[in-house]
Design a protein around this motif. Structure first.
Motif, PDB file in Angstrom:
ATOM      1  N   SER A  47       0.830  -1.204   0.000  1.00  0.00           N
ATOM      2  CA  SER A  47       0.000   0.000   0.000  1.00  0.00           C
ATOM      3  C   SER A  47       0.868   1.258   0.000  1.00  0.00           C
ATOM      4  O   SER A  47       0.567   2.243  -0.694  1.00  0.00           O
ATOM      5  CB  SER A  47      -0.925   0.010   1.221  1.00  0.00           C
ATOM      6  OG  SER A  47      -1.758  -1.125   1.224  1.00  0.00           O
ATOM      7  N   THR A  48       1.954   1.216   0.764  1.00  0.00           N
ATOM      8  CA  THR A  48       2.876   2.354   0.787  1.00  0.00           C
ATOM      9  C   THR A  48       3.490   2.568  -0.587  1.00  0.00           C
ATOM     10  O   THR A  48       3.594   3.716  -1.067  1.00  0.00           O
ATOM     11  CB  THR A  48       3.986   2.114   1.828  1.00  0.00           C
ATOM     12  OG1 THR A  48       3.392   1.911   3.111  1.00  0.00           O
ATOM     13  CG2 THR A  48       4.944   3.290   1.903  1.00  0.00           C
ATOM     14  N   ASN A  51       1.009   4.259  -3.460  1.00  0.00           N
ATOM     15  CA  ASN A  51       0.728   5.695  -3.442  1.00  0.00           C
ATOM     16  C   ASN A  51       1.952   6.566  -3.171  1.00  0.00           C
ATOM     17  O   ASN A  51       1.819   7.774  -2.978  1.00  0.00           O
ATOM     18  CB  ASN A  51      -0.354   6.004  -2.397  1.00  0.00           C
ATOM     19  CG  ASN A  51      -1.756   5.719  -2.930  1.00  0.00           C
ATOM     20  OD1 ASN A  51      -2.005   5.781  -4.136  1.00  0.00           O
ATOM     21  ND2 ASN A  51      -2.679   5.391  -2.026  1.00  0.00           N
ATOM     22  N   PHE A  78      -6.222   5.562   2.896  1.00  0.00           N
ATOM     23  CA  PHE A  78      -5.943   4.195   3.331  1.00  0.00           C
ATOM     24  C   PHE A  78      -6.847   3.866   4.516  1.00  0.00           C
ATOM     25  O   PHE A  78      -6.829   4.553   5.543  1.00  0.00           O
ATOM     26  CB  PHE A  78      -4.470   4.081   3.744  1.00  0.00           C
ATOM     27  CG  PHE A  78      -4.037   2.676   4.062  1.00  0.00           C
ATOM     28  CD1 PHE A  78      -4.212   1.654   3.152  1.00  0.00           C
ATOM     29  CD2 PHE A  78      -3.416   2.380   5.269  1.00  0.00           C
ATOM     30  CE1 PHE A  78      -3.804   0.358   3.436  1.00  0.00           C
ATOM     31  CE2 PHE A  78      -2.998   1.104   5.573  1.00  0.00           C
ATOM     32  CZ  PHE A  78      -3.196   0.085   4.642  1.00  0.00           C
ATOM     33  N   ILE A 153      -7.456   2.669  -0.823  1.00  0.00           N
ATOM     34  CA  ILE A 153      -7.118   1.298  -0.466  1.00  0.00           C
ATOM     35  C   ILE A 153      -7.852   0.929   0.815  1.00  0.00           C
ATOM     36  O   ILE A 153      -7.813   1.669   1.800  1.00  0.00           O
ATOM     37  CB  ILE A 153      -5.594   1.135  -0.264  1.00  0.00           C
ATOM     38  CG1 ILE A 153      -4.839   1.536  -1.530  1.00  0.00           C
ATOM     39  CG2 ILE A 153      -5.258  -0.308   0.121  1.00  0.00           C
ATOM     40  CD1 ILE A 153      -3.326   1.576  -1.351  1.00  0.00           C
ATOM     41  N   LEU A 155      -7.887  -2.147   3.500  1.00  0.00           N
ATOM     42  CA  LEU A 155      -7.262  -3.382   3.969  1.00  0.00           C
ATOM     43  C   LEU A 155      -8.204  -4.045   4.970  1.00  0.00           C
ATOM     44  O   LEU A 155      -8.576  -3.445   5.984  1.00  0.00           O
ATOM     45  CB  LEU A 155      -5.906  -3.064   4.617  1.00  0.00           C
ATOM     46  CG  LEU A 155      -5.001  -4.254   4.970  1.00  0.00           C
ATOM     47  CD1 LEU A 155      -3.540  -3.812   5.036  1.00  0.00           C
ATOM     48  CD2 LEU A 155      -5.386  -4.918   6.289  1.00  0.00           C
ATOM     49  N   LEU A 184      -7.600  -5.085  -0.227  1.00  0.00           N
ATOM     50  CA  LEU A 184      -6.568  -6.034   0.165  1.00  0.00           C
ATOM     51  C   LEU A 184      -7.105  -6.871   1.320  1.00  0.00           C
ATOM     52  O   LEU A 184      -7.279  -6.368   2.440  1.00  0.00           O
ATOM     53  CB  LEU A 184      -5.290  -5.304   0.598  1.00  0.00           C
ATOM     54  CG  LEU A 184      -4.704  -4.302  -0.408  1.00  0.00           C
ATOM     55  CD1 LEU A 184      -3.413  -3.694   0.143  1.00  0.00           C
ATOM     56  CD2 LEU A 184      -4.452  -4.954  -1.763  1.00  0.00           C
TER      57      LEU A 184
END
Length: 372
Positions: A47-48, A51, A78, A153, A155, A184
């Motif tokens: 995820s880091t 973006n 996020f 995103i 999660l 995710l």
């Protein structure tokens, strides 16, 4: 969390980086990993990277505004959903109410398991749950465009514990996802997920850590080489378990075990009583840990005695002991010793006096040796 912070698993990292560079991102991805593995850490690093404003071929930059916010888990694009339970620490019924605790939980250590999280929030032995109301509320979280990053995103940790109603609510969103949105799903029990959910995700299978990866990671945490090797062997690819063992007061289990077995072989009752006194004052977890260690070595001795030494996972420094010890007991005796240790473990779990359990076990094991 960056890719470089995760030990090993280079093939998985390369696959994830390539999917971003080639813009081949499935809208729903299932990070399928073993208990105590890198699934959650890998999803955070991924995820880091997605973006990051200045990512390179190997990793996110770690310094841009997006990476800075991701490092604190406060990026506005996020979002998290995770199991919650009634807690004395938090008055709320959704993941959002637990976010401060969740951030501190993850930032302290991303290799965690569900019981750790429930202990962290003070759930008092209650089971975690992802409610259908929370699942239905996903659209509210993702209904607006991304604030800063290219993608929104979400999660979802431990989707495998959702009931049928929650799973069906998630399924509807996966069938018609909002634009520029990634889901995710991070699960260490993917066999419990609905097959219809699995079929709508791209599965990324993350292997368990190797002993070398766990040992290397622990040495970075300033754990001594011998202790790191023993913990890597005991944890069997489970980083959560390895870090838990580090938190305990460390001693040399292999030396302790060898001393115990030699005293049993010599039938040195006075020393066995002394060992039992020391065992009695240990914490219950440490008592159980020593018995678990004994069980692992006894089982490795069985493997060695059957001529399958190439299958052993015993660290090199313990291999000689296993080889020599195997000569003092026959196959039948080893099986009986394993049974006795299992019985002792059962009694320790049920609060029988540890000194009595250990001394009785030691005197029983002493009868199984083949003395010359």
């Amino acid at each position: 969390m960056l890719f470089r912070d995760i030990p090993g698993l280079e093939n998985i990292k390369a696959t994830l980086r390539r999917s971003v560079r080639n813009s081949h991102l499935a809208h729903a991805q299932l990070f399928d990993y073993s208990t105590g593995g890198a699934g959650l850490a890998m999803a955070l690093a991924f995820s880091t990277y997605i973006n990051c404003e200045n990512r390179n071929e190997e990793d996110a930059c770690g310094t841009c505004a997006s990476c800075a916010k991701m490092s604190k888990l406060i990026h506005p694009d996020f979002h998290f959903i995770f199991p919650i339970a009634t807690s004395k620490k938090v008055d709320g019924k959704t993941s959002e109410a637990f976010l401060p605790l969740w951030r501190s939980f993850l930032l302290d250590n991303p290799y965690r398991v569900l019981p750790d999280w429930l202990d962290h929030i003070g759930a008092d032995n209650k089971q975690g749950n992802i409610s259908v109301e929370e699942a239905r509320g996903i659209l509210r979280k993702l209904s607006v465009k991304a604030y800063e990053g290219e993608y929104k995103i979400l999660l979802i940790w431990k989707p495998d514990i959702m009931n049928a109603a929650s799973s069906n609510a998630i399924l509807k969103i996966l069938e018609e996802p909002p634009e520029k949105t990634l889901f995710l799903l991070v699960s260490d029990q993917s066999d419990k997920l609905l097959t219809t959910i699995i079929s709508r995700t791209q599965r990324i299978t993350i292997p368990a850590f190797t002993d070398a990866e766990i040992k290397g990671y622990l040495k970075q945490q300033e754990v001594s080489d011998p202790v790191a090797g023993q913990i890597a062997f005991l944890s069997d690819g489970n980083m959560a378990e390895a870090l838990k063992l580090v938190q305990e007061e460390q001693d040399d289990r292999s030396t302790w075990f060898a001393d115990w077995m030699r005293s049993s072989y010599k039938f040195d009752v006075a020393h066995l009583v002394k060992l039992a006194d020391g065992y009695d004052v240990m914490s219950k977890e440490k008592q159980k840990g020593l018995l678990e260690y004994a069980l692992r070595l006894f089982r490795d001795m069985l493997v060695w005695s059957h001529g399958a030494g190439q299958l052993l996972r015993v660290p090199q420094e313990e291999l000689t002991f296993v080889q020599n010890f195997s000569k003092t007991v026959n196959f039948e005796s080893l099986e009986r010793m394993i049974g006795e240790v299992n019985t002792a473990y059962y009694h320790i779990e049920r609060n029988v006096r540890a000194k009595m359990v250990f001394l009785d076990l030691s005197l029983t094991l002493a009868q199984f040796f083949q003395r010359r």
